[in-house]
Scaffold this active site. Structure first.
Site, PDB file in Angstrom:
ATOM      1  N   HIS A  86       0.834  -1.222   0.000  1.00 21.08           N
ATOM      2  CA  HIS A  86       0.000   0.000   0.000  1.00 21.08           C
ATOM      3  C   HIS A  86       0.864   1.267   0.000  1.00 21.08           C
ATOM      4  O   HIS A  86       0.563   2.236   0.706  1.00 21.08           O
ATOM      5  CB  HIS A  86      -0.937   0.037   1.211  1.00 21.08           C
ATOM      6  CG  HIS A  86      -1.965  -1.055   1.222  1.00 21.08           C
ATOM      7  ND1 HIS A  86      -3.251  -0.871   0.792  1.00 21.08           N
ATOM      8  CD2 HIS A  86      -1.896  -2.353   1.616  1.00 21.08           C
ATOM      9  CE1 HIS A  86      -3.933  -2.014   0.931  1.00 21.08           C
ATOM     10  NE2 HIS A  86      -3.134  -2.927   1.417  1.00 21.08           N
TER      11      HIS A  86
ATOM     12  N   ASN B 111     -10.270  -2.459   3.059  1.00 23.75           N
ATOM     13  CA  ASN B 111     -10.057  -2.382   1.618  1.00 23.75           C
ATOM     14  C   ASN B 111     -11.372  -1.995   0.936  1.00 23.75           C
ATOM     15  O   ASN B 111     -12.406  -1.881   1.591  1.00 23.75           O
ATOM     16  CB  ASN B 111      -9.598  -3.740   1.074  1.00 23.75           C
ATOM     17  CG  ASN B 111      -8.107  -3.996   1.303  1.00 23.75           C
ATOM     18  OD1 ASN B 111      -7.316  -3.056   1.406  1.00 23.75           O
ATOM     19  ND2 ASN B 111      -7.728  -5.249   1.374  1.00 23.75           N
TER      20      ASN B 111
HETATM   21  C1  HEM Z   1      -0.721  -1.630   4.990  1.00 23.72           C
HETATM   22  C2  HEM Z   1       0.543  -5.911   6.851  1.00 23.72           C
HETATM   23  C3  HEM Z   1      -3.720  -7.764   5.502  1.00 23.72           C
HETATM   24  C4  HEM Z   1      -5.233  -3.319   4.432  1.00 23.72           C
HETATM   25  C5  HEM Z   1      -0.002  -2.640   5.569  1.00 23.72           C
HETATM   26  C6  HEM Z   1       1.332  -2.510   6.081  1.00 23.72           C
HETATM   27  C7  HEM Z   1       1.684  -3.703   6.615  1.00 23.72           C
HETATM   28  C8  HEM Z   1       0.579  -4.606   6.419  1.00 23.72           C
HETATM   29  C9  HEM Z   1       2.983  -4.053   7.317  1.00 23.72           C
HETATM   30  C10 HEM Z   1       2.172  -1.235   6.030  1.00 23.72           C
HETATM   31  C11 HEM Z   1       1.827  -0.402   7.239  1.00 23.72           C
HETATM   32  C12 HEM Z   1       2.609   0.873   7.315  1.00 23.72           C
HETATM   33  O1  HEM Z   1       3.797   0.887   6.981  1.00 23.72           O
HETATM   34  O2  HEM Z   1       2.006   1.891   7.767  1.00 23.72           O
HETATM   35  C13 HEM Z   1      -0.513  -6.776   6.670  1.00 23.72           C
HETATM   36  C14 HEM Z   1      -0.554  -8.147   7.132  1.00 23.72           C
HETATM   37  C15 HEM Z   1      -1.742  -8.673   6.733  1.00 23.72           C
HETATM   38  C16 HEM Z   1      -2.457  -7.622   6.036  1.00 23.72           C
HETATM   39  C17 HEM Z   1       0.551  -8.832   7.923  1.00 23.72           C
HETATM   40  C18 HEM Z   1      -2.309 -10.041   6.924  1.00 23.72           C
HETATM   41  C19 HEM Z   1      -2.025 -10.823   7.933  1.00 23.72           C
HETATM   42  C20 HEM Z   1      -4.526  -6.710   5.154  1.00 23.72           C
HETATM   43  C21 HEM Z   1      -5.938  -6.784   4.950  1.00 23.72           C
HETATM   44  C22 HEM Z   1      -6.363  -5.527   4.661  1.00 23.72           C
HETATM   45  C23 HEM Z   1      -5.204  -4.671   4.678  1.00 23.72           C
HETATM   46  C24 HEM Z   1      -6.755  -8.062   5.090  1.00 23.72           C
HETATM   47  C25 HEM Z   1      -7.742  -5.026   4.399  1.00 23.72           C
HETATM   48  C26 HEM Z   1      -8.837  -5.663   4.757  1.00 23.72           C
HETATM   49  C27 HEM Z   1      -4.125  -2.487   4.486  1.00 23.72           C
HETATM   50  C28 HEM Z   1      -4.182  -1.086   4.180  1.00 23.72           C
HETATM   51  C29 HEM Z   1      -2.888  -0.604   4.335  1.00 23.72           C
HETATM   52  C30 HEM Z   1      -2.060  -1.716   4.732  1.00 23.72           C
HETATM   53  C31 HEM Z   1      -5.405  -0.288   3.774  1.00 23.72           C
HETATM   54  C32 HEM Z   1      -2.424   0.833   4.106  1.00 23.72           C
HETATM   55  C33 HEM Z   1      -2.686   1.643   5.352  1.00 23.72           C
HETATM   56  C34 HEM Z   1      -2.337   3.083   5.102  1.00 23.72           C
HETATM   57  O3  HEM Z   1      -3.019   3.710   4.263  1.00 23.72           O
HETATM   58  O4  HEM Z   1      -1.391   3.575   5.729  1.00 23.72           O
HETATM   59  N1  HEM Z   1      -0.433  -3.934   5.759  1.00 23.72           N
HETATM   60  N2  HEM Z   1      -1.677  -6.500   6.011  1.00 23.72           N
HETATM   61  N3  HEM Z   1      -4.100  -5.413   4.976  1.00 23.72           N
HETATM   62  N4  HEM Z   1      -2.850  -2.847   4.815  1.00 23.72           N
HETATM   63 FE1  HEM Z   1      -2.280  -4.646   5.405  1.00 23.72          FE
END
Ligand code: HEM
Ligand code: NDP
Length: 501
Positions: free
Chosen positions: A55, A127
């Site tokens: 993202h 999402n």
């Molecule tokens: C961003 C991990 C599943 C939505 C991120 C980031 C990590 C991460 C490490 C970066 C965070 C940052 O640097 O600020 C994971 C892991 C998941 C997972 C380990 C599964 C076990 C999901 C799911 C969704 C999701 C299922 C949505 C339903 C997002 C979104 C961002 C993000 C929207 C961006 C947040 C922002 O705008 O700063 N994810 N994620 N992720 N993830 Fe996940």
């Protein structure tokens, strides 16, 4: 000149010349003592922080959540009480592209929300889809590796994507959404957002209810076809930033209708599907969406870096009245995000203004990188441990959540056994009209270019199980796009890494 402030060094001393560096003679080399030159170059070298591991490309704005419905019988959350108005921040994103990626690319969109409630920050990091590709976090890093660049070619690899998906049938639901019209929205305003996971609400009687959060676009759904998107990207790579920033700047504030689905705690034992499985929705007929309010975005950030790039959203941020569920993916995310923030932004990332709660904060964390809050956050320099006799902050049992009922032996349970991966994708497929189905088929065929035949055949077998028309539609589209004949190996040409083998 008189009305302009004097430029200073970052230490506050006036700068006499910001045009010419100090040199030995008019043509001579630069002197090391020109500290201002060194300072400027050194600062420039540190202007980038690590981009989000996923993202990375995003667009954001500030707004407000207004609650008009009444779900007070389910939750004590102050931000969800009738009439509550809570300031909030939204960041939308694509998943796979780097920070400079083009906006109008087919991908899932992030829909991250931070609500600055009276009881602390509540984040919903969802999402634009209600489900996800995997249901066990152990598979998340593998899945993301298939979306990012191949280690040797440094190119995106359709082979890796379809290899993983075809070996992970739980991905079918999300793959179908991704390849359908909703996989390529025109701009953030024209898409829904979903909390996706099952969370819980709890009330003043200590009762727990399972909940799903939905944000329905009030601008209507708008999507690009692949061909339209290619044209857009040819003209501008920043179409989402332009659209979101522009609409808010013009005072045309985008809005989303906020809905919840509520499931009584005991129902979780009764549903045919596991309500904590992130690859499943709760059918609306079983758990009808309840309107609870409206979210509006009405203020652009003054500085993209400090307010959007620096934003730290985390599913671990809950407030009294709202809590987690046993969803395995959610449980892993509770750890992962704060860990990512400590790495990406620094230890005390919550002191960055955009991440600061808008309520009093009292904790016993101490020194470390970015401790800009001055000493300790307890209100008394002698109260730097707990318990203490110096009036330091204490816990509040009044906000203790009800116990989470769990049962069973600790083990590794095979999540691919006894889970219907085809029924809900079928319900979705049956919602599509002929045009949507045909675009689904051609989008999939386009995304399969260069993928070896054995992988395509494995994936087609999954589509067949969803609906024979699905598999056959993709077969026809593969023939049209690539001259692919069933069971022929491979499609047109090879993916770069296969060509290199
Ligand atoms: C961003 C991990 C599943 C939505 C991120 C980031 C990590 C991460 C490490 C970066 C965070 C940052 O640097 O600020 C994971 C892991 C998941 C997972 C380990 C599964 C076990 C999901 C799911 C969704 C999701 C299922 C949505 C339903 C997002 C979104 C961002 C993000 C929207 C961006 C947040 C922002 O705008 O700063 N994810 N994620 N992720 N993830 Fe996940
Ligand atoms: P319903 O007909 O009651 O609900 C359909 C849901 O699907 C609506 O939320 C609608 O969103 C959404 N939808 C409509 N057209 C499309 C499309 N072309 N692409 C993606 N989503 C679409 O049916 P069910 O609740 O029984 O669900 C049937 C299927 O709908 C599910 O298997 C799932 O794939 C999908 N879906 C279900 C959701 C849920 O929470 N139950 C949420 C989103 C999708 P909108 O109102 O914005 O048009």
């Amino acid at each position: 000149m008189a009305d302009k402030p004097t430029m200073t060094t970052s230490a506050g001393a006036p700068v006499s010349d910001n045009q010419n560096s100090v040199t030995a003679g008019e043509r001579g080399p630069v002197l090391l003592q020109d500290y201002q030159l060194i300072e400027k170059l050194a600062h420039q070298n540190r202007e980038r922080i690590p981009e989000r591991v996923v993202h990375a490309k995003g667009w954001g704005a500030h707004g407000v959540l207004k609650i008009t419905g009444d779900i007070s019988k389910y939750t004590i959350a102050k931000a969800l009480q009738p009439g509550a108005e809570t300031p909030m921040l939204a960041r939308f994103s694509t998943v796979a592209g780097e920070a400079g990626a083009a906006d109008a690319e087919r991908d899932v969109r992030g829909f991250a929300l931070k609500f600055y409630t009276e009881d602390g920050n509540w984040d919903l990091v969802g999402n634009n889809t209600p489900v996800f590709f995997v249901r066990d976090a152990l598979k998340f890093p593998d899945f993301i590796h298939t979306q990012k660049r191949h280690p040797r070619t440094n190119l995106r690899s359709p082979t890796a994507m379809w290899d993983f998906w075809s070996l992970s049938p739980e991905s079918l639901h999300q793959v179908t959404i991704l390849m359908s019209d909703r996989g390529l929205p025109v701009a953030p305003m024209y898409m829904n957002g979903y909390g996706s996971h099952t969370y819980s609400l709890w009330n003043d009687k200590g009762e727990r209810f399972w909940v799903k959060f939905h944000f329905k676009t009030m601008q209507g759904h708008k999507h690009y076809t692949n061909a339209e998107a290619e044209e857009v990207v040819g003209k501008t790579r920043e179409s989402y930033q332009e659209a979101l920033f522009g609409t808010i700047e013009r005072g045309e504030f985008p809005k989303w209708k906020v809905q919840v689905q509520i499931m009584p705690e005991a129902d979780a034992e009764k549903t045919e599907y596991n309500p904590f499985d992130l690859t499943k929705v709760w059918p609306h007929a079983d758990y009808p969406p309840i309107d609870i309010g409206v979210m509006e975005l009405n203020r652009n950030p003054d500085n993209y870096f400090t307010e959007i790039e620096n934003a730290a959203f985390s599913p671990s941020n809950i407030v009294p009245g709202i809590s987690y569920s046993p969803d395995k993916m959610l449980q892993a995310r509770i750890f992962s995000y704060a860990d990512a923030h400590r790495y990406r932004l620094g230890t005390h990332y919550e002191t960055i203004p955009v991440n600061q709660p808008k309520c009093p904060v009292h904790h016993y964390h101490r020194d470390g990188e970015m401790n800009t809050f001055g000493g300790i956050k307890t209100g008394n320099p002698d109260a730097f441990y707990e318990p203490n006799s110096f009036g330091g902050p204490v816990e509040s049992p009044s906000v203790k959540e009800p116990p989470l009922r769990i049962s069973g032996d600790a083990d590794r349970y095979n999540h691919r056994i006894g889970n219907d991966d085809y029924g809900q994708p079928r319900a979705l497929f049956n919602l599509f009209d002929e045009g949507e189905k045909n675009r689904l088929f051609s989008n999939i065929a386009a995304a399969m270019g260069g993928v070896p035949g054995e992988i395509i055949e494995r994936q087609l077998a999954h589509f067949d199980k969803v609906h024979p028309d699905y598999g056959n539609g993709v077969r026809k589209a593969l023939k049209e796009a690539h001259g692919y004949e069933a069971n022929a190996v491979p499609v047109t040409g090879k993916t770069p890494q296969h060509a290199a083998e």
